[in-house]
Design an enzyme around this catalytic site. Structure first.
Site, PDB file in Angstrom:
ATOM      1  N   SER A   1       1.114  -1.277  -0.192  1.00 61.28           N
ATOM      2  CA  SER A   1      -0.088  -0.028  -0.279  1.00 61.28           C
ATOM      3  C   SER A   1       0.551   0.848  -0.298  1.00 61.28           C
ATOM      4  O   SER A   1       0.564   2.313  -0.583  1.00 61.28           O
ATOM      5  CB  SER A   1      -1.090  -0.020   1.401  1.00 61.28           C
ATOM      6  OG  SER A   1      -1.883  -1.119   1.105  1.00 61.28           O
TER       7      SER A   1
ATOM      8  N   GLU B   1      -4.947  -3.402  -2.854  1.00 62.11           N
ATOM      9  CA  GLU B   1      -3.472  -2.514  -3.285  1.00 62.11           C
ATOM     10  C   GLU B   1      -4.065  -2.347  -5.211  1.00 62.11           C
ATOM     11  O   GLU B   1      -3.596  -1.332  -4.993  1.00 62.11           O
ATOM     12  CB  GLU B   1      -2.030  -3.463  -3.165  1.00 62.11           C
ATOM     13  CG  GLU B   1      -2.268  -3.659  -1.200  1.00 62.11           C
ATOM     14  CD  GLU B   1      -1.549  -5.526  -1.153  1.00 62.11           C
ATOM     15  OE1 GLU B   1      -1.227  -5.053   0.049  1.00 62.11           O
ATOM     16  OE2 GLU B   1      -1.210  -5.978  -2.079  1.00 62.11           O
TER      17      GLU B   1
ATOM     18  N   SER C   1      -4.558   3.103   4.213  1.00 56.05           N
ATOM     19  CA  SER C   1      -4.213   1.095   4.510  1.00 56.05           C
ATOM     20  C   SER C   1      -5.147   0.782   4.680  1.00 56.05           C
ATOM     21  O   SER C   1      -6.662   1.153   5.353  1.00 56.05           O
ATOM     22  CB  SER C   1      -4.256   1.787   6.066  1.00 56.05           C
ATOM     23  OG  SER C   1      -4.206   0.769   7.125  1.00 56.05           O
ATOM     24  N   GLY C   2      -5.064  -0.516   3.810  1.00 54.90           N
ATOM     25  CA  GLY C   2      -6.546  -1.360   4.114  1.00 54.90           C
ATOM     26  C   GLY C   2      -7.333  -1.761   5.439  1.00 54.90           C
ATOM     27  O   GLY C   2      -8.248  -1.838   5.606  1.00 54.90           O
TER      28      GLY C   2
ATOM     29  N   GLY D   1      -6.332   0.305   8.072  1.00 56.76           N
ATOM     30  CA  GLY D   1      -6.678   0.807   8.959  1.00 56.76           C
ATOM     31  C   GLY D   1      -6.335   1.009  10.642  1.00 56.76           C
ATOM     32  O   GLY D   1      -6.717   1.998  11.211  1.00 56.76           O
ATOM     33  N   GLU D   2      -5.819  -0.066  10.343  1.00 51.67           N
ATOM     34  CA  GLU D   2      -4.624  -0.647  12.234  1.00 51.67           C
ATOM     35  C   GLU D   2      -3.533  -0.524  12.148  1.00 51.67           C
ATOM     36  O   GLU D   2      -3.135  -1.058  12.942  1.00 51.67           O
ATOM     37  CB  GLU D   2      -6.022  -1.400  12.794  1.00 51.67           C
ATOM     38  CG  GLU D   2      -6.874  -1.135  12.566  1.00 51.67           C
ATOM     39  CD  GLU D   2      -8.213  -0.545  13.940  1.00 51.67           C
ATOM     40  OE1 GLU D   2      -6.617   0.056  14.416  1.00 51.67           O
ATOM     41  OE2 GLU D   2      -9.186   0.078  13.667  1.00 51.67           O
ATOM     42  N   THR D   3      -2.741  -0.959  10.922  1.00 50.39           N
ATOM     43  CA  THR D   3      -1.775  -0.602  11.303  1.00 50.39           C
ATOM     44  C   THR D   3      -0.724   0.396  12.278  1.00 50.39           C
ATOM     45  O   THR D   3      -1.075   1.212  12.268  1.00 50.39           O
ATOM     46  CB  THR D   3      -0.941  -0.823   9.781  1.00 50.39           C
ATOM     47  OG1 THR D   3      -1.428  -0.898   8.768  1.00 50.39           O
ATOM     48  CG2 THR D   3       0.549  -0.372   9.899  1.00 50.39           C
TER      49      THR D   3
END
Length: 189
Positions: free
Chosen positions: A51, A156, A90-91, A93-95
């Site tokens: 990403s 991605e 961010s797929g 949304g928690e990275t």
């Protein structure tokens, strides 16, 4: 005499999945993000893994359109101010590293936007503008979208295509064409 041309295995399925995802992206969310970008003094982009590579490609196109665009973490990236935008891809949304970055941008008073599968994620909730992309999260828990592709590939790929479409929309809004952008293309290659 040449025989019939061999097809690339799985390519038709991948293209079919991309056509499905493209049809589910909100034009309204896209327009809000385009307007936010146009109002920003600097645009900072961030993402992790593949990403992040898609976000880097977007920063390049923004620069070629004349925007002050930066990839977070590069040595030439300046400090962020309240007139700036941080756009995170961010797929999940928690990275964790991206969540910290989002919180820092908010604490600086900067605008925050996200392109994600999960608008109700931590990054999605912190963001003023969110574009929701369909796709399968890497861990596939609670998956509602079926894909033949591994991990986050569908997200991605959709992210890259979405960002390229966003570039075209920004070009329209600014009256730019590809020829005008070539003046900012790298010339030390």
């Amino acid at each position: 005499m040449a025989g019939p041309e061999l097809q690339v295995p799985h390519l038709d399925r991948i293209i079919g999945e991309l056509q499905q995802t493209a049809g589910r992206i909100s034009g309204e969310q896209t327009e809000r993000l385009a307007d936010r970008i146009l109002r920003s003094r600097h645009i900072f982009v961030a993402g992790a893994g593949r990403s992040g590579l898609m976000m880097r490609a977007f920063a390049m196109r923004l620069m070629q359109m004349g925007f002050q665009a930066y990839v977070v973490g590069e040595t030439v990236t300046p400090g962020m101010t309240r007139d700036d935008l941080l756009l995170i891809g961010s797929g999940s949304g928690e990275t964790k590293s991206l969540v910290s970055m989002a919180a820092k941008a908010k604490s600086l008073g900067a605008a925050l936007a996200a392109v994600t599968i999960t608008p109700d994620s931590t990054i999605g909730q912190l963001s003023g503008d969110v574009v929701t992309l369909p796709g399968a999260p890497k861990d596939r828990t609670g998956e509602a979208y079926v894909t033949v592709q591994p991990m986050g590939s569908l997200y991605e790929q959709t992210l890259l295509l979405f960002l390229d479409a966003l570039v075209l929309r920004l070009m329209e809004k600014q009256g730019l064409d590809s020829q005008a952008m070539y003046g900012r293309h790298a010339n030390l290659e």
